[in-house]
Design a protein around this motif. Structure first.
Motif, PDB file in Angstrom:
ATOM      1  N   ILE A   8       8.483   1.650   3.614  1.00 25.55           N
ATOM      2  CA  ILE A   8       8.180   0.495   2.748  1.00 25.55           C
ATOM      3  C   ILE A   8       9.022  -0.713   3.146  1.00 25.55           C
ATOM      4  CG2 ILE A   8       7.435   1.965   0.834  1.00 25.55           C
ATOM      5  CD1 ILE A   8      10.052   1.278  -0.590  1.00 25.55           C
ATOM      6  N   TRP A   9      10.227  -0.494   3.709  1.00 23.84           N
ATOM      7  CA  TRP A   9      11.011  -1.622   4.213  1.00 23.84           C
ATOM      8  C   TRP A   9      10.271  -2.318   5.348  1.00 23.84           C
ATOM      9  CZ3 TRP A   9      13.081  -3.053   8.903  1.00 23.84           C
ATOM     10  CH2 TRP A   9      14.004  -4.097   8.888  1.00 23.84           C
ATOM     11  N   LYS A  10       9.690  -1.540   6.252  1.00 26.43           N
ATOM     12  CA  LYS A  10       8.923  -2.115   7.353  1.00 26.43           C
ATOM     13  C   LYS A  10       7.718  -2.895   6.829  1.00 26.43           C
ATOM     14  CE  LYS A  10      10.066   1.331  10.910  1.00 26.43           C
ATOM     15  NZ  LYS A  10       9.525   2.420  11.770  1.00 26.43           N
ATOM     16  N   LYS A  11       7.014  -2.326   5.846  1.00 21.44           N
ATOM     17  CA  LYS A  11       5.847  -3.015   5.290  1.00 21.44           C
ATOM     18  C   LYS A  11       6.263  -4.304   4.594  1.00 21.44           C
ATOM     19  CE  LYS A  11       3.032   1.155   4.767  1.00 21.44           C
ATOM     20  NZ  LYS A  11       2.378   2.100   3.838  1.00 21.44           N
ATOM     21  N   THR A  44       8.156   5.264  -7.256  1.00 21.50           N
ATOM     22  CA  THR A  44       8.972   4.428  -6.370  1.00 21.50           C
ATOM     23  C   THR A  44       9.183   3.044  -6.967  1.00 21.50           C
ATOM     24  OG1 THR A  44       8.099   5.599  -4.436  1.00 21.50           O
ATOM     25  CG2 THR A  44       9.161   3.483  -4.034  1.00 21.50           C
ATOM     26  N   TYR A  45       8.131   2.497  -7.580  1.00 20.50           N
ATOM     27  CA  TYR A  45       8.248   1.182  -8.217  1.00 20.50           C
ATOM     28  C   TYR A  45       9.309   1.209  -9.331  1.00 20.50           C
ATOM     29  CZ  TYR A  45       7.258  -2.887 -11.083  1.00 20.50           C
ATOM     30  OH  TYR A  45       7.382  -4.054 -11.810  1.00 20.50           O
ATOM     31  N   THR A  46       9.279   2.267 -10.143  1.00 19.94           N
ATOM     32  CA  THR A  46      10.251   2.391 -11.242  1.00 19.94           C
ATOM     33  C   THR A  46      11.670   2.501 -10.693  1.00 19.94           C
ATOM     34  OG1 THR A  46       8.587   3.493 -12.614  1.00 19.94           O
ATOM     35  CG2 THR A  46      10.892   3.737 -13.266  1.00 19.94           C
ATOM     36  N   THR A  47      11.833   3.294  -9.632  1.00 22.48           N
ATOM     37  CA  THR A  47      13.155   3.476  -9.019  1.00 22.48           C
ATOM     38  C   THR A  47      13.710   2.150  -8.507  1.00 22.48           C
ATOM     39  OG1 THR A  47      12.595   5.731  -8.340  1.00 22.48           O
ATOM     40  CG2 THR A  47      14.436   4.685  -7.205  1.00 22.48           C
ATOM     41  N   LEU A  48      12.863   1.390  -7.818  1.00 23.88           N
ATOM     42  CA  LEU A  48      13.312   0.110  -7.263  1.00 23.88           C
ATOM     43  C   LEU A  48      13.522  -0.942  -8.347  1.00 23.88           C
ATOM     44  CD1 LEU A  48      11.006  -0.030  -4.100  1.00 23.88           C
ATOM     45  CD2 LEU A  48      13.459   0.456  -4.159  1.00 23.88           C
ATOM     46  N   SER A  49      12.700  -0.907  -9.378  1.00 28.29           N
ATOM     47  CA  SER A  49      12.828  -1.882 -10.468  1.00 28.29           C
ATOM     48  C   SER A  49      14.164  -1.742 -11.185  1.00 28.29           C
ATOM     49  CB  SER A  49      11.690  -1.712 -11.474  1.00 28.29           C
ATOM     50  OG  SER A  49      10.453  -2.054 -10.892  1.00 28.29           O
ATOM     51  N   ARG A  50      14.625  -0.507 -11.282  1.00 26.92           N
ATOM     52  CA  ARG A  50      15.883  -0.259 -11.996  1.00 26.92           C
ATOM     53  C   ARG A  50      17.076  -0.928 -11.329  1.00 26.92           C
ATOM     54  NH1 ARG A  50      14.819   6.170 -13.209  1.00 26.92           N
ATOM     55  NH2 ARG A  50      13.492   5.863 -15.054  1.00 26.92           N
ATOM     56  N   ILE A  51      16.968  -1.185 -10.034  1.00 32.11           N
ATOM     57  CA  ILE A  51      18.076  -1.865  -9.346  1.00 32.11           C
ATOM     58  C   ILE A  51      17.707  -3.317  -9.022  1.00 32.11           C
ATOM     59  CG2 ILE A  51      19.024   0.263  -8.405  1.00 32.11           C
ATOM     60  CD1 ILE A  51      17.754  -0.420  -5.719  1.00 32.11           C
ATOM     61  N   GLY A  52      16.698  -3.820  -9.703  1.00 36.53           N
ATOM     62  CA  GLY A  52      16.366  -5.235  -9.599  1.00 36.53           C
ATOM     63  C   GLY A  52      15.445  -5.623  -8.459  1.00 36.53           C
ATOM     64  N   ILE A  53      14.828  -4.647  -7.800  1.00 37.50           N
ATOM     65  CA  ILE A  53      13.911  -4.972  -6.700  1.00 37.50           C
ATOM     66  C   ILE A  53      12.482  -4.973  -7.234  1.00 37.50           C
ATOM     67  CG2 ILE A  53      13.079  -4.300  -4.414  1.00 37.50           C
ATOM     68  CD1 ILE A  53      15.712  -2.857  -3.968  1.00 37.50           C
ATOM     69  N   ARG A  54      11.947  -6.169  -7.426  1.00 35.42           N
ATOM     70  CA  ARG A  54      10.596  -6.264  -7.987  1.00 35.42           C
ATOM     71  C   ARG A  54       9.649  -7.092  -7.121  1.00 35.42           C
ATOM     72  NH1 ARG A  54      14.126  -6.516 -12.322  1.00 35.42           N
ATOM     73  NH2 ARG A  54      13.905  -4.769 -13.785  1.00 35.42           N
ATOM     74  N   PRO A  81       0.823  -1.218   0.000  1.00 31.71           N
ATOM     75  CA  PRO A  81       0.000   0.000   0.000  1.00 31.71           C
ATOM     76  C   PRO A  81       0.853   1.262   0.000  1.00 31.71           C
ATOM     77  CG  PRO A  81      -0.819  -1.587   1.630  1.00 31.71           C
ATOM     78  CD  PRO A  81       0.491  -2.112   1.122  1.00 31.71           C
ATOM     79  N   MET A  82       0.436   2.251  -0.782  1.00 36.06           N
ATOM     80  CA  MET A  82       1.078   3.567  -0.856  1.00 36.06           C
ATOM     81  C   MET A  82       2.435   3.537  -1.553  1.00 36.06           C
ATOM     82  SD  MET A  82      -1.392   5.133   0.455  1.00 36.06           S
ATOM     83  CE  MET A  82      -0.774   6.801   0.443  1.00 36.06           C
ATOM     84  N   LEU A  83       2.767   2.462  -2.236  1.00 40.06           N
ATOM     85  CA  LEU A  83       3.991   2.428  -3.033  1.00 40.06           C
ATOM     86  C   LEU A  83       3.605   2.811  -4.457  1.00 40.06           C
ATOM     87  CD1 LEU A  83       6.859  -0.158  -2.844  1.00 40.06           C
ATOM     88  CD2 LEU A  83       6.065   0.679  -5.065  1.00 40.06           C
ATOM     89  N   GLY A  84       3.956   4.033  -4.858  1.00 38.46           N
ATOM     90  CA  GLY A  84       3.523   4.572  -6.137  1.00 38.46           C
ATOM     91  C   GLY A  84       4.365   4.147  -7.320  1.00 38.46           C
TER      92      GLY A  84
END
Length: 393
Positions: A220-223, A186-196, A180-183
């Motif tokens: 988001i780390w806590k979630k 942020t998804y694009t930023t994390l995807s670029r470093i392989g976090i999917r 929840p609340m991960l826009g």
């Protein structure tokens, strides 16, 4: 002792309400929205199969699913059904938070001492279905984040119980989009470093995420690790919001008065959108120099858009201010509020207007409520200063 938090979400709420009124809509792809230039407020699962999504332009939705039936929508019906379900839940559950018009959190911690919490929740769901006729999904877990994700996985018309030992195995394989609340940014930023997926995110050093995303990275780390201490806030339905302006000097200047009314409407409408409310009753109040006070009220279609509300306020003021006497006070109240998840009235407003309000609200949140305003309201302070100088002379 682990907390027991249930999340309830009505499946395609607007569509389900319409189908309750007209059973011939069952099984058909349905789009709730208005006008060729409007946007999708809600859609059925049959329409989603073709790629239709909420907030999508109606024209695009019809290209994806030309056979869909478009229904303008009835906010009064949806509001009444929401109140019915809220009453059922509040009669049974000890602590209830109404997150939106069709979404609820229940804190059932400690109830398993008397009977199984999952069994109790299942019985409540059956009661809601029986008395309202509406489908819903739910999940029960140790906090709000996990239960909300669980409800999303359970849809449509499903149920999940995720005890503490199963939280990590449940979350790990899911996409980080489920948090929840991960826009999108942020998804694009994390995807670029392989976090999917959530497992990869949960194993990242929290310091790295904090450097990348700031405080949001910690959240988001806590979630991702199933940690959420957010309490269930007891439900209290707000009845109205209002504001008043008392003039330094009694005035008969209609241009000045209407400029102030416009500024008041802008601030109240921004508050409505920020807190996710729609109003259906507009009240304007005036107080004459001799302290006589009069009000006029009008019931309207649910909205939170400045341009609509300002015209209604002007109309009420023109009908109300009939005596050519100086005024010492004016006031506006918006009541008949209902919860909504949309920033503007998706049933009437166009995609362009929706984008405009979203841009204005973003600037107001960042730079202050007076950062963006209409010209009439922007010139208000200068005009008041001029009038005061004339009076002082």
């Amino acid at each position: 002792m682990d907390r027991a938090i249930a999340h309830l979400d009505l499946d395609t709420f607007f569509v389900s309400c319409e189908r309750l009124q007209d059973s011939s809509l069952n099984g058909l792809p349905i789009i709730i929205g208005g006008g060729d230039r409007g946007v999708v407020a809600s859609c059925s699962y049959e329409a989603r199969y073709f790629g239709v999504r909420s907030a999508m332009p109606i024209r695009m939705a019809m290209k994806l699913c030309p056979q869909a039936k478009i229904i303008k929508g009835d906010m009064q019906l949806y509001s009444n059904m929401s109140h019915l379900i809220t009453d059922i839940i509040c009669e049974q559950a000890p602590v209830v938070e109404k997150a939106s018009i069709d979404e609820f959190y229940l804190d059932l911690t400690g109830m398993d001492r008397f009977f199984g919490t999952y069994k109790w929740t299942s019985e409540l769901i059956e009661k809601i279905k029986k008395e309202s006729g509406l489908p819903l999904s739910y999940a029960l877990s140790i906090n709000k984040t996990v239960s909300k994700i669980g409800t999303g996985q359970a849809k449509p018309m499903g149920a999940l119980s995720i005890p503490s030992l199963q939280v990590r195995p449940f979350l790990n394989p899911l996409s980080i989009r489920k948090i929840p609340m991960l826009g999108e940014v942020t998804y694009t930023t994390l995807s670029r470093i392989g976090i999917r997926n959530i497992k990869t995110l949960s194993e990242m050093p929290i310091q790295v995420l904090q450097q990348m995303l700031g405080k949001n990275g910690v959240d988001i780390w806590k979630k991702a690790n199933g940690i959420d201490l957010t309490p269930v806030e007891p439900y209290r339905e707000r009845k109205s919001i209002s504001t008043e302006h008392t003039f330094d000097q009694d005035t008969i200047d209609i241009v000045l008065i209407k400029s102030i009314l416009l500024g008041m409407v802008e601030k109240l409408a921004f508050q409505l959108r920020t807190e996710q409310w729609l109003t259906s009753v507009i009240t304007v109040k005036i107080r004459y120099a001799n302290f006589d006070t009069e009000t006029k009220q009008k019931r309207v279609t649910y909205t939170c858009a400045d341009h609509t509300l300002s015209q209604l306020v002007y109309e009420l003021f023109d009908r109300l201010y009939l005596r050519r006497m100086r005024l010492r006070l004016i006031g506006i109240q918006f009541s008949g509020l209902v919860r909504g998840t949309y920033q503007i009235d998706l049933f009437e407003d166009t995609q362009e207007l929706m984008a405009l309000y979203q841009a204005m609200d973003k600037m107001k949140k960042r730079y202050g409520i007076d950062a963006v305003t209409r010209c009439a309201a922007a010139n208000l302070k200068h005009r008041e200063k001029q009038i005061k100088q004339i009076i002082d002379k």
